[in-house]
Design an enzyme around this catalytic site. Structure first.
Site, short mmCIF file in Angstrom:
data_model
loop_
_atom_site.label_atom_id
_atom_site.label_comp_id
_atom_site.label_asym_id
_atom_site.label_seq_id
_atom_site.Cartn_x
_atom_site.Cartn_y
_atom_site.Cartn_z
N ARG A 57 0.83 -1.20 0.00
CA ARG A 57 0.00 0.00 0.00
C ARG A 57 0.87 1.25 0.00
O ARG A 57 1.01 1.93 -1.01
CB ARG A 57 -0.96 -0.01 1.20
N ASP A 58 1.48 1.56 1.12
CA ASP A 58 2.26 2.78 1.24
C ASP A 58 3.44 2.79 0.26
O ASP A 58 3.86 3.83 -0.23
CB ASP A 58 2.77 2.93 2.67
N HIS A 107 7.14 4.22 12.25
CA HIS A 107 6.97 4.21 10.79
C HIS A 107 7.96 5.23 10.22
O HIS A 107 7.61 6.37 9.94
CB HIS A 107 5.53 4.59 10.44
N CYS A 150 9.99 9.26 -1.74
CA CYS A 150 9.59 10.37 -0.88
C CYS A 150 9.20 11.55 -1.78
O CYS A 150 10.05 12.09 -2.48
CB CYS A 150 10.73 10.79 0.05
N ASN A 169 10.06 4.53 2.43
CA ASN A 169 9.92 3.58 3.53
C ASN A 169 11.21 2.80 3.79
O ASN A 169 11.90 2.39 2.86
CB ASN A 169 8.82 2.57 3.20
#
Length: 301
Positions: free
Chosen positions: A14-15, A205, A238, A247
């Site tokens: 997802r992210d 996170h 990013c 991430n």
């Protein structure tokens, strides 16, 4: 003191993928199913948001319809509003997440409303989720540094996190959105949060944009944090630093934890296979240092 066991929340599907080029439904499903066989117990599998804003997540309902869900694995989804939650419920999602910001400027830039307004929007979402016995996790972005207003005070982050808990979030994931955090900032933030909340309800996170993620995670581990969010192969860039990584990579987190003697229950070799597999679909190499050191597995899954 370091924890004896850490729970990894895998956010790559997802992210991670929402910040990459669009991949096929087949590749998404293959990634999630590969991750499901690694020992992970929590995989964020999609996001029920407007395809206008996040086209990479437009087929999340199809993803949930096609994946073979393994017993003992949570397959969660991001649901920022009631419409998204209703779609998630229709798809049989058992756990969801909402996201807010510790920074007023970021909240306005990212979702066009104040932090207070965004939290108000979550109340009916969380209430409806609880009516369906769906647990809700909270994401909090810019907990240490904001790309628009600079450093964020720990008390400010703690105040917003407290509101997410008051609304009914079982855990708050503390995001270093631009990856500018350093261990001293992590220590200051967690010191403030741990005054009111136990370690078990907080998660790290951290993004690796400035190469600080593992150092920051180690600091969080020293302070008793037992849940780490990470993305296989370091998926996701990013958007606030062109060309930078986003991430922290799951492979790198696993290597750190395993060599610290911390149990994760996750098979690094399987994660490495899944990472190289999705990177082939994306036409890129993993960002993970560990994945590059291990190399692409010969036995492709």
């Amino acid at each position: 003191m370091l924890p004896t066991k850490v729970n990894i929340v895998e956010v790559g599907a997802r992210d991670g993928l929402q910040n990459e080029q669009t991949v096929s439904l087949e590749d998404k499903v293959r990634l999630i199913e590969s991750l499901s066989l690694s020992g992970l117990t929590h995989i964020e599998a999609g996001s029920f948001v407007s395809p206008k804003w996040v086209p990479q997540m437009a087929n999340s309902d199809q993803v949930f319809a096609q994946i073979h869900q393994q017993s003992g694995v949570i397959y969660s989804a991001l649901t920022p509003n009631l419409a998204g939650l209703e779609r998630a419920i229709e798809s049989g999602v058992k756990q969801v997440a909402v996201f807010g910001s510790a920074s007023e400027s970021f909240s306005h830039k990212n979702i066009n409303c104040s932090t207070k307004e965004s939290l108000e929007r979550f109340k009916p979402v969380i209430a409806l989720a609880h009516q369906h016995n769906i647990k809700v996790r909270g994401y909090l972005s810019c907990t240490m540094v904001c790309p628009y207003e600079g450093n964020i005070e720990p008390k400010q982050t703690a105040a917003i996190a407290a509101q997410l808990f008051d609304m009914g979030c079982y855990q708050v994931s503390l995001g270093d959105t631009v990856g500018k955090g350093t261990p001293n900032r992590v220590e200051a933030m967690l010191t403030e949060l741990l005054k009111s909340h136990p370690e078990q309800v907080l998660a790290a996170h951290f993004h690796d944009t400035y190469g600080q993620a593992l150092a920051n995670i180690y600091q969080a581990l020293l302070m008793g944090i037992e849940t780490i969010d990470s993305a296989v192969a370091g998926l996701g860039g990013c958007p606030y630093a062109k060309g930078a990584s986003g991430n922290v990579a799951t492979e790198d987190v696993l290597y750190l934890c395993h060599h610290l003697g911390i149990k994760t229950g996750v098979d690094l070799e399987r994660i490495n296979q899944a990472g190289w597999q999705i990177c082939r679909a994306l036409g890129k190499q993993p960002v993970s240092k560990v994945a590059l050191a291990l190399g692409e597995p010969r036995n492709k899954v």
